[in-house]
Design a protein around this motif. Structure first.
Motif, PDB file in Angstrom:
ATOM      1  N   ALA A  34       0.834  -1.211   0.000  1.00 29.79           N
ATOM      2  CA  ALA A  34       0.000   0.000   0.000  1.00 29.79           C
ATOM      3  C   ALA A  34       0.864   1.254   0.000  1.00 29.79           C
ATOM      4  O   ALA A  34       0.490   2.275  -0.579  1.00 29.79           O
ATOM      5  CB  ALA A  34      -0.931   0.000   1.205  1.00 29.79           C
ATOM      6  N   VAL A  35       2.031   1.175   0.619  1.00 31.56           N
ATOM      7  CA  VAL A  35       2.960   2.318   0.612  1.00 31.56           C
ATOM      8  C   VAL A  35       3.650   2.430  -0.744  1.00 31.56           C
ATOM      9  O   VAL A  35       3.873   3.537  -1.244  1.00 31.56           O
ATOM     10  CB  VAL A  35       3.991   2.175   1.754  1.00 31.56           C
ATOM     11  N   VAL A  36       3.967   1.318  -1.373  1.00 34.41           N
ATOM     12  CA  VAL A  36       4.638   1.321  -2.677  1.00 34.41           C
ATOM     13  C   VAL A  36       3.681   1.735  -3.799  1.00 34.41           C
ATOM     14  O   VAL A  36       4.087   2.395  -4.765  1.00 34.41           O
ATOM     15  CB  VAL A  36       5.231  -0.083  -2.965  1.00 34.41           C
ATOM     16  N   TRP A  37       2.418   1.370  -3.674  1.00 32.22           N
ATOM     17  CA  TRP A  37       1.432   1.568  -4.733  1.00 32.22           C
ATOM     18  C   TRP A  37       1.392   2.987  -5.319  1.00 32.22           C
ATOM     19  O   TRP A  37       1.397   3.132  -6.552  1.00 32.22           O
ATOM     20  CB  TRP A  37       0.061   1.139  -4.242  1.00 32.22           C
ATOM     21  N   PRO A  38       1.353   4.051  -4.534  1.00 30.46           N
ATOM     22  CA  PRO A  38       1.271   5.388  -5.154  1.00 30.46           C
ATOM     23  C   PRO A  38       2.465   5.742  -6.035  1.00 30.46           C
ATOM     24  O   PRO A  38       2.366   6.602  -6.906  1.00 30.46           O
ATOM     25  CB  PRO A  38       1.192   6.342  -3.955  1.00 30.46           C
ATOM     26  N   PHE A  39       3.588   5.079  -5.842  1.00 30.51           N
ATOM     27  CA  PHE A  39       4.775   5.376  -6.636  1.00 30.51           C
ATOM     28  C   PHE A  39       4.809   4.634  -7.971  1.00 30.51           C
ATOM     29  O   PHE A  39       5.564   5.021  -8.864  1.00 30.51           O
ATOM     30  CB  PHE A  39       6.041   5.054  -5.828  1.00 30.51           C
ATOM     31  N   VAL A  40       4.028   3.577  -8.112  1.00 31.15           N
ATOM     32  CA  VAL A  40       4.067   2.788  -9.350  1.00 31.15           C
ATOM     33  C   VAL A  40       2.762   2.845 -10.139  1.00 31.15           C
ATOM     34  O   VAL A  40       2.697   2.302 -11.240  1.00 31.15           O
ATOM     35  CB  VAL A  40       4.420   1.310  -9.056  1.00 31.15           C
ATOM     36  N   ASN A  41       1.744   3.489  -9.626  1.00 28.81           N
ATOM     37  CA  ASN A  41       0.421   3.424 -10.260  1.00 28.81           C
ATOM     38  C   ASN A  41       0.173   4.485 -11.317  1.00 28.81           C
ATOM     39  O   ASN A  41      -0.910   4.556 -11.863  1.00 28.81           O
ATOM     40  CB  ASN A  41      -0.675   3.512  -9.199  1.00 28.81           C
ATOM     41  N   ARG A  42       1.148   5.295 -11.627  1.00 28.79           N
ATOM     42  CA  ARG A  42       0.937   6.425 -12.538  1.00 28.79           C
ATOM     43  C   ARG A  42       0.232   6.061 -13.844  1.00 28.79           C
ATOM     44  O   ARG A  42      -0.672   6.771 -14.276  1.00 28.79           O
ATOM     45  CB  ARG A  42       2.258   7.128 -12.819  1.00 28.79           C
ATOM     46  N   PRO A  43       0.562   4.954 -14.514  1.00 20.53           N
ATOM     47  CA  PRO A  43      -0.118   4.660 -15.786  1.00 20.53           C
ATOM     48  C   PRO A  43      -1.609   4.341 -15.649  1.00 20.53           C
ATOM     49  O   PRO A  43      -2.351   4.452 -16.620  1.00 20.53           O
ATOM     50  CB  PRO A  43       0.629   3.437 -16.332  1.00 20.53           C
ATOM     51  N   LEU A  64      -7.395   4.454  -2.985  1.00 24.75           N
ATOM     52  CA  LEU A  64      -7.343   3.003  -2.839  1.00 24.75           C
ATOM     53  C   LEU A  64      -6.149   2.608  -1.971  1.00 24.75           C
ATOM     54  O   LEU A  64      -6.266   1.745  -1.097  1.00 24.75           O
ATOM     55  CB  LEU A  64      -7.250   2.336  -4.208  1.00 24.75           C
ATOM     56  N   ALA A  65      -5.014   3.235  -2.197  1.00 22.18           N
ATOM     57  CA  ALA A  65      -3.818   2.939  -1.397  1.00 22.18           C
ATOM     58  C   ALA A  65      -4.051   3.288   0.069  1.00 22.18           C
ATOM     59  O   ALA A  65      -3.636   2.546   0.966  1.00 22.18           O
ATOM     60  CB  ALA A  65      -2.621   3.701  -1.942  1.00 22.18           C
ATOM     61  N   LEU A  66      -4.719   4.381   0.324  1.00 22.41           N
ATOM     62  CA  LEU A  66      -5.008   4.784   1.702  1.00 22.41           C
ATOM     63  C   LEU A  66      -5.931   3.771   2.382  1.00 22.41           C
ATOM     64  O   LEU A  66      -5.695   3.385   3.535  1.00 22.41           O
ATOM     65  CB  LEU A  66      -5.633   6.177   1.723  1.00 22.41           C
TER      66      LEU A  66
END
Length: 85
Positions: A34-43, A64-66
């Protein structure tokens, strides 16, 4: 874009496994992803829900990550309590 789908699938898998197995390993995996998700979800971010200055904003995917982070932390707490007893 593939990495975003893989991390998203892993996040959902860890969340479901944490609910089912009630072990701290899956809950910790949910928190980490959940912490990693905002950094890889850009596309695949989705719509911007709240606009911030300098062309930034909070997207549906960030929310969603939150939610996954809060669920993961609560599942981790539950698993640690079960380990103690």
């Amino acid at each position: 874009m593939l990495i975003a789908y893989l991390v998203g699938a892993a996040l959902v898998t860890c969340l479901v496994a944490a609910f089912v197995s009630k072990t701290s390993l899956w809950a910790a995996g949910t928190v980490v992803l959940a912490v990693v998700w905002p950094f890889v979800n850009r596309p695949i971010e989705g719509r911007v829900v709240w606009h911030l200055p300098h062309e930034h904003g909070v997207t549906v995917s960030d929310l969603l990550a939150l939610v996954c982070l809060v669920l993961g932390l609560s599942l981790l707490r539950r698993a640690r309590r079960a380990d103690r007893s």
